[in-house]
Design an enzyme around this catalytic site. Structure first.
Site, short mmCIF file in Angstrom:
data_model
loop_
_atom_site.label_atom_id
_atom_site.label_comp_id
_atom_site.label_asym_id
_atom_site.label_seq_id
_atom_site.Cartn_x
_atom_site.Cartn_y
_atom_site.Cartn_z
N THR A 200 0.84 -1.20 0.00
CA THR A 200 0.00 0.00 0.00
C THR A 200 0.87 1.25 0.00
O THR A 200 1.98 1.23 0.54
CB THR A 200 -0.88 -0.03 1.27
N ARG A 228 -14.19 -7.64 -0.06
CA ARG A 228 -13.52 -7.22 1.18
C ARG A 228 -12.95 -5.79 1.03
O ARG A 228 -12.39 -5.42 0.00
CB ARG A 228 -12.39 -8.21 1.47
N GLY A 230 -10.40 -3.05 3.06
CA GLY A 230 -9.41 -2.94 4.13
C GLY A 230 -9.48 -1.59 4.83
O GLY A 230 -10.49 -0.88 4.76
N ASP A 231 -8.39 -1.24 5.48
CA ASP A 231 -8.36 -0.01 6.27
C ASP A 231 -8.08 1.24 5.44
O ASP A 231 -8.45 2.36 5.85
CB ASP A 231 -7.29 -0.11 7.36
N THR A 251 -0.23 1.25 6.68
CA THR A 251 -0.15 0.08 5.81
C THR A 251 -0.02 -1.14 6.69
O THR A 251 0.64 -1.10 7.73
CB THR A 251 1.05 0.17 4.85
N GLY A 252 -0.66 -2.23 6.30
CA GLY A 252 -0.57 -3.43 7.11
C GLY A 252 -1.81 -4.27 6.96
O GLY A 252 -2.60 -4.08 6.02
N GLY A 254 -5.12 -4.89 7.21
CA GLY A 254 -6.19 -3.91 7.35
C GLY A 254 -7.22 -4.21 8.42
O GLY A 254 -7.70 -3.29 9.10
N1 ASP Z 1 -3.72 -2.19 4.53
C1 ASP Z 1 -4.01 -2.77 3.25
C2 ASP Z 1 -5.29 -3.55 3.37
O1 ASP Z 1 -5.51 -4.20 4.37
C3 ASP Z 1 -2.94 -3.66 2.76
C4 ASP Z 1 -1.58 -3.03 2.67
O2 ASP Z 1 -1.21 -2.24 3.54
O3 ASP Z 1 -0.85 -3.34 1.74
O4 ASP Z 1 -6.05 -3.56 2.42
#
Ligand code: ASP
Length: 366
Positions: A200, A228, A230-231, A251-252, A254
């Site tokens: 991300t 789905r 994410g965050d 990022t992480g 989510g």
């Molecule tokens: N945070 C993003 C998600 O969960 C994924 C990412 O950080 O690459 O969609």
């Protein structure tokens, strides 16, 4: 006892007086800051070729320089954030725009959000499949719709109405992301095992007018199903900006960032910590013979130390870890601190400030 209650009441009265922290003056002496990320995760030197490492550093530097240029020329934090994310969305190395990961069905569903710290106006999109630069669409949602968040087909119709660049789904195809999906299915791996790193992208900025902004864009997680989300497009989870406290992009994994409300939680902690510092400064001001404070501490005289900011950000990331999630954040404050916090071995990241800082980094020990 009565004295104690009187004192307590004074503390509360001062707490109320200290809040909110006034926005910075319109001209703050040309001070600006920016931080960017291109994802966190299991990023280790032994798994990265010298060539790939150089490409990532160069990609981050180009994006960082674009954001820094906007700010150093007196442009807005919103424009700087957009400039950075546009470049990273078009770079296939990152999991946003062009290099988005695949859904379980073999398509791409993109999420993005942007937030203006001046008035906490925000725009977000989720699950769009044909918008070349979702960050532009998120900003259009903010400026040209009465809503904060649009999703799927409706968001795409809005994108077409706004004249944004639409592309066929194959535009987002990349060999490495396809291989990741195939490996996930063949070896029955989780998205975390197969992605190893989250790609991300995000940016946070403080401009010379004292305004903050944050933005995040992503393809989500490999093999995601059932639309789905994410965050990244969730205001308060993956993105938040408030001139009174900070701007954050995450990022992480989510799901954990949504559960903790990471970006908002960090900003709230900083705001309360600042307010409490003001209260403590006021109640500890020396008093004259009549018991009146010798001078009045004004909030604008105070600032949060970088170590305090880091402490609060790390505490929230520790909460994410405790629940079982991993990833990282970037953050800037009204004082110009630009920092990172991550609980993974690495994070693609960079920061630049008007004080001469200009760096990109990948590994945790840099
Ligand atoms: N945070 C993003 C998600 O969960 C994924 C990412 O950080 O690459 O969609």
């Amino acid at each position: 006892m009565r004295g104690f209650f009187t004192q307590l009441a004074a503390v509360f009265a001062l707490a109320i007086a200290a809040c909110p922290v006034p926005a910075l003056a319109d001209d703050q002496g040309g001070q600006w800051s920016i931080a960017i990320h291109g994802g966190a995760g299991t990023i280790a030197r032994e798994n990265m070729s010298a060539e790939a490492e150089a490409e990532y550093r160069a990609g981050l530097q180009v994006a960082l320089d674009a954001g820094a240029k906007v700010l150093s020329e007196g442009g807005t934090a919103m424009d700087a954030v957009e400039a950075v994310i546009l470049i990273l969305e078009d770079d296939p190395k990152f999991n946003a725009g062009r290099g988005a990961v695949y859904t379980w069905e073999g398509g791409h569903e993109l999420d993005a959000s942007i937030m203006d710290g001046r008035d906490r106006d925000a725009g977000a999109v989720a699950g769009v499949t044909n918008v070349r630069n979702p960050i532009l669409l998120a900003r259009k949602v903010m400026t040209d719709s009465p809503h904060v968040m649009l999703s799927g087909e409706g968001a795409e119709t809005f994108a077409a109405e706004q004249g944004l660049d639409l592309v066929p789904g194959e535009f987002f195809d990349t060999e490495s992301r396809r291989e990741a999906l195939e490996r996930m299915k063949a070896d029955k791996l989780s998205a975390i095992d197969v992605d190893i790193k989250f790609g991300t992208v995000g940016a946070v900025a403080l401009d010379t007018h004292g305004n903050l902004a944050a933005g995040t864009s992503t393809g989500g997680m490999t093999g995601k199903r059932w639309n789905r989300i994410g965050d990244a497009p969730v205001i308060g989870a993956g993105t938040y900006a408030d001139n009174r406290s900070c701007a954050v992009s995450a990022t992480g994994w989510g799901e954990y960032f949504i559960r903790v409300g990471v970006a908002h939680e960090i900003c709230t902690r900083l705001r309360h910590r600042f307010d409490m510092d003001v209260v403590v400064a006021r109640v500890t001001t020396p008093v004259d013979r009549d018991g009146n404070p010798e001078y009045f501490v004004h909030a604008s005289e105070m600032m949060l130390e970088e170590s305090a900011v880091q402490e609060e950000a790390d505490a929230v990331m520790a909460e994410v870890k405790e629940l079982g999630g991993d990833g990282g954040i970037i953050l800037v404050t009204p004082e110009g601190h630009a920092l990172y916090s991550f609980n993974t071995s690495g994070m693609y990241r960079g920061r630049a400030t008007s004080e001469g800082v200009n760096e990109v980094a990948i590994y945790g020990d840099e």
